[in-house]
Design a protein around this motif. Structure first.
Motif, PDB file in Angstrom:
ATOM      1  N   THR A 103      19.542  -5.379  28.005  1.00  8.74           N
ATOM      2  CA  THR A 103      20.061  -4.290  27.190  1.00  8.74           C
ATOM      3  C   THR A 103      20.159  -4.707  25.733  1.00  8.74           C
ATOM      4  O   THR A 103      20.816  -5.698  25.414  1.00  8.74           O
ATOM      5  N   PRO A 104      19.511  -3.996  24.795  1.00 12.25           N
ATOM      6  CA  PRO A 104      19.704  -4.287  23.379  1.00 12.25           C
ATOM      7  C   PRO A 104      21.127  -3.924  22.964  1.00 12.25           C
ATOM      8  O   PRO A 104      21.624  -2.845  23.305  1.00 12.25           O
ATOM      9  N   THR A 105      21.802  -4.827  22.245  1.00 13.33           N
ATOM     10  CA  THR A 105      23.204  -4.590  21.890  1.00 13.33           C
ATOM     11  C   THR A 105      23.424  -4.379  20.401  1.00 13.33           C
ATOM     12  O   THR A 105      24.527  -4.036  19.988  1.00 13.33           O
ATOM     13  N   GLY A 106      22.411  -4.605  19.571  1.00  5.89           N
ATOM     14  CA  GLY A 106      22.586  -4.355  18.147  1.00  5.89           C
ATOM     15  C   GLY A 106      22.071  -5.482  17.284  1.00  5.89           C
ATOM     16  O   GLY A 106      21.616  -6.517  17.774  1.00  5.89           O
ATOM     17  N   LEU A 107      22.140  -5.283  15.977  1.00  6.03           N
ATOM     18  CA  LEU A 107      21.617  -6.242  15.019  1.00  6.03           C
ATOM     19  C   LEU A 107      22.606  -7.366  14.733  1.00  6.03           C
ATOM     20  O   LEU A 107      23.822  -7.175  14.807  1.00  6.03           O
ATOM     21  N   ILE A 108      22.056  -8.543  14.402  1.00  4.79           N
ATOM     22  CA  ILE A 108      22.878  -9.671  13.984  1.00  4.79           C
ATOM     23  C   ILE A 108      22.377 -10.163  12.631  1.00  4.79           C
ATOM     24  O   ILE A 108      21.235  -9.909  12.240  1.00  4.79           O
ATOM     25  N   PRO A 109      23.224 -10.879  11.871  1.00  7.50           N
ATOM     26  CA  PRO A 109      22.839 -11.349  10.536  1.00  7.50           C
ATOM     27  C   PRO A 109      21.701 -12.358  10.590  1.00  7.50           C
ATOM     28  O   PRO A 109      21.514 -13.078  11.568  1.00  7.50           O
ATOM     29  N   ALA A 164       0.818  -1.213   0.000  1.00 11.41           N
ATOM     30  CA  ALA A 164       0.000   0.000   0.000  1.00 11.41           C
ATOM     31  C   ALA A 164       0.856   1.268   0.000  1.00 11.41           C
ATOM     32  O   ALA A 164       0.317   2.385  -0.009  1.00 11.41           O
ATOM     33  N   GLY A 165       2.177   1.106   0.020  1.00 16.96           N
ATOM     34  CA  GLY A 165       3.072   2.251  -0.047  1.00 16.96           C
ATOM     35  C   GLY A 165       3.679   2.680   1.266  1.00 16.96           C
ATOM     36  O   GLY A 165       4.446   3.659   1.314  1.00 16.96           O
ATOM     37  N   TYR A 166       3.359   1.986   2.342  1.00 16.49           N
ATOM     38  CA  TYR A 166       3.961   2.290   3.636  1.00 16.49           C
ATOM     39  C   TYR A 166       5.252   1.491   3.801  1.00 16.49           C
ATOM     40  O   TYR A 166       5.543   0.577   3.028  1.00 16.49           O
ATOM     41  N   ARG A 167       5.996   1.824   4.840  1.00 19.64           N
ATOM     42  CA  ARG A 167       7.178   1.045   5.185  1.00 19.64           C
ATOM     43  C   ARG A 167       6.769   0.019   6.230  1.00 19.64           C
ATOM     44  O   ARG A 167       6.088   0.353   7.207  1.00 19.64           O
ATOM     45  N   ALA A 168       7.165  -1.232   6.049  1.00 22.38           N
ATOM     46  CA  ALA A 168       6.780  -2.315   6.967  1.00 22.38           C
ATOM     47  C   ALA A 168       8.028  -3.036   7.440  1.00 22.38           C
ATOM     48  O   ALA A 168       8.876  -3.428   6.629  1.00 22.38           O
ATOM     49  N   VAL A 169       8.128  -3.224   8.764  1.00 25.99           N
ATOM     50  CA  VAL A 169       9.330  -3.813   9.370  1.00 25.99           C
ATOM     51  C   VAL A 169       8.944  -4.958  10.285  1.00 25.99           C
ATOM     52  O   VAL A 169       8.082  -4.808  11.164  1.00 25.99           O
ATOM     53  N   MET A 170       9.587  -6.102  10.098  1.00 24.93           N
ATOM     54  CA  MET A 170       9.474  -7.240  11.019  1.00 24.93           C
ATOM     55  C   MET A 170      10.752  -7.281  11.839  1.00 24.93           C
ATOM     56  O   MET A 170      11.844  -7.406  11.290  1.00 24.93           O
ATOM     57  N   LEU A 171      10.601  -7.157  13.153  1.00 24.57           N
ATOM     58  CA  LEU A 171      11.772  -7.065  14.031  1.00 24.57           C
ATOM     59  C   LEU A 171      11.738  -8.177  15.070  1.00 24.57           C
ATOM     60  O   LEU A 171      10.832  -8.240  15.893  1.00 24.57           O
ATOM     61  N   PHE A 172      12.718  -9.075  15.002  1.00 29.99           N
ATOM     62  CA  PHE A 172      12.837 -10.182  15.948  1.00 29.99           C
ATOM     63  C   PHE A 172      13.786  -9.770  17.075  1.00 29.99           C
ATOM     64  O   PHE A 172      14.925  -9.371  16.818  1.00 29.99           O
ATOM     65  N   VAL A 173      13.323  -9.881  18.312  1.00 27.26           N
ATOM     66  CA  VAL A 173      14.122  -9.490  19.475  1.00 27.26           C
ATOM     67  C   VAL A 173      14.604 -10.744  20.189  1.00 27.26           C
ATOM     68  O   VAL A 173      13.796 -11.526  20.707  1.00 27.26           O
ATOM     69  N   ILE A 174      15.903 -10.941  20.230  1.00 28.38           N
ATOM     70  CA  ILE A 174      16.511 -12.146  20.786  1.00 28.38           C
ATOM     71  C   ILE A 174      16.919 -11.872  22.229  1.00 28.38           C
ATOM     72  O   ILE A 174      17.876 -11.145  22.493  1.00 28.38           O
ATOM     73  N   GLN A 175      16.170 -12.463  23.164  1.00 26.35           N
ATOM     74  CA  GLN A 175      16.418 -12.226  24.583  1.00 26.35           C
ATOM     75  C   GLN A 175      17.429 -13.228  25.144  1.00 26.35           C
ATOM     76  O   GLN A 175      17.182 -13.899  26.143  1.00 26.35           O
ATOM     77  N   LEU A 205      17.432  -8.293  16.403  1.00 27.38           N
ATOM     78  CA  LEU A 205      18.096  -7.495  17.429  1.00 27.38           C
ATOM     79  C   LEU A 205      18.459  -8.373  18.619  1.00 27.38           C
ATOM     80  O   LEU A 205      17.589  -9.010  19.210  1.00 27.38           O
ATOM     81  N   LYS A 206      19.737  -8.398  18.964  1.00 30.58           N
ATOM     82  CA  LYS A 206      20.182  -9.211  20.099  1.00 30.58           C
ATOM     83  C   LYS A 206      20.245  -8.374  21.375  1.00 30.58           C
ATOM     84  O   LYS A 206      20.507  -7.166  21.329  1.00 30.58           O
ATOM     85  N   CYS A 207      20.006  -9.044  22.509  1.00 28.32           N
ATOM     86  CA  CYS A 207      20.049  -8.367  23.807  1.00 28.32           C
ATOM     87  C   CYS A 207      20.976  -9.105  24.765  1.00 28.32           C
ATOM     88  O   CYS A 207      21.108 -10.326  24.709  1.00 28.32           O
ATOM     89  N   ARG A 208      21.575  -8.346  25.662  1.00 29.13           N
ATOM     90  CA  ARG A 208      22.296  -8.932  26.789  1.00 29.13           C
ATOM     91  C   ARG A 208      21.326  -8.980  27.963  1.00 29.13           C
ATOM     92  O   ARG A 208      20.682  -7.983  28.294  1.00 29.13           O
ATOM     93  N   VAL A 209      21.222 -10.162  28.579  1.00 24.70           N
ATOM     94  CA  VAL A 209      20.230 -10.382  29.630  1.00 24.70           C
ATOM     95  C   VAL A 209      20.926 -10.727  30.940  1.00 24.70           C
ATOM     96  O   VAL A 209      21.804 -11.597  30.979  1.00 24.70           O
TER      97      VAL A 209
END
Length: 249
Positions: free
Chosen positions: A224-230, A169-180, A214-218
């Motif tokens: 704490t989110p630490t950044g993206l991983i491949p 529809a012209g919007y930006r769509a993001v799927m974000l996986f959060v790794i705890q 997105l990986k996190c330190r638990v």
């Protein structure tokens, strides 16, 4: 994200009926609490495991204790599926996820699609409105490789289709996986446990949905989110080359 007040250590006795668990506190008291996770929690329910609980004294609460963390595979893992939205908001504010931190307004739980709610809606007068769907990840079978889902999730597949609708529809769509958990260096879709979700994921990529992990330190003190991983998916090989991998990754 700090845990305040501090979490309470305990030993897991059992997790059952998806939403409940029994545990033994350090003083020997046996309690029943709520488990805010509807997934299978494979590998994260071994009796005797060290766990950490939050405590709530609200008069309307049936159970005072909530299952937050568990020690597994020599690391600490977050199991509360309500946490990722807060962690993503923190990561976005820290500019850890693409350019999502450049939007002026972030709103949570907004109605959209076919009777659904988007986790985060990002708006800015100078940018394309962005829909962000967030999923919690804590499943690991192969050392260093996080996977989602850990069980069949028709609801998750529906969310991917709706993100695809927004992209078309012209919007930006993001799927974000959060790794705890902090012991994973890569992420992939668990196609052998849910073929329908894997197919929906492939369709979403072709329709223009962006995907990040997105990986996190638990720890018992904070997550704490630490950044993206491949991400190990052929359809997003170019994305893996372009993302900023955190120094902690």
């Amino acid at each position: 994200m700090l845990f305040n007040p501090p979490l309470i250590p305990a030993r897991l006795i059992s997790r059952y009926k998806r939403f409940l668990f029994d545990a033994e506190l350090e003083n020997g008291e046996i309690i029943t609490g709520s488990c805010p996770n509807t997934g299978s929690m494979q590998g994260l329910t071994a009796p005797g495991s060290r766990i950490w609980l939050s405590e709530h004294d609200g008069p309307k609460r049936k159970y005072r204790h909530v299952f937050e963390l568990i020690e597994a595979d020599s690391t600490t893992v977050g199991v509360n599926t309500a946490m990722p939205n807060r962690l993503v908001s923190e990561a976005i504010a820290l500019s850890q996820v693409s350019d999502l931190g450049d939007y002026t307004t972030v709103r949570r739980e907004q109605n959209y699609g076919r009777n659904s709610r988007i986790d985060l809606l990002l708006t800015d007068p100078l940018r394309t409105t962005t829909y962000v769907e967030v999923k919690n990840v804590h499943f690991m079978r192969q050392q260093g490789l996080a996977e989602f889902p850990d069980t069949v999730t028709a609801r998750g597949a529906k969310h991917l289709e709706e993100l695809g609708d927004m992209a078309e529809a012209g919007y930006r769509a993001v799927m974000l996986f959060v790794i705890q958990r902090h012991d994973c260096q890569r992420f992939r879709i668990c196609a052998d446990l849910d073929t329908a979700y894997a197919a929906a994921f492939g369709r979403a990529l072709k329709r223009g949905v962006e995907v990040y992990a997105l990986k996190c330190r638990v720890s018992p003190k904070e997550i704490t989110p630490t950044g993206l991983i491949p991400i190990d998916e052929p359809g997003i090989a170019a994305l893996n080359k372009s993302i900023k991998i955190s120094a902690e990754g």
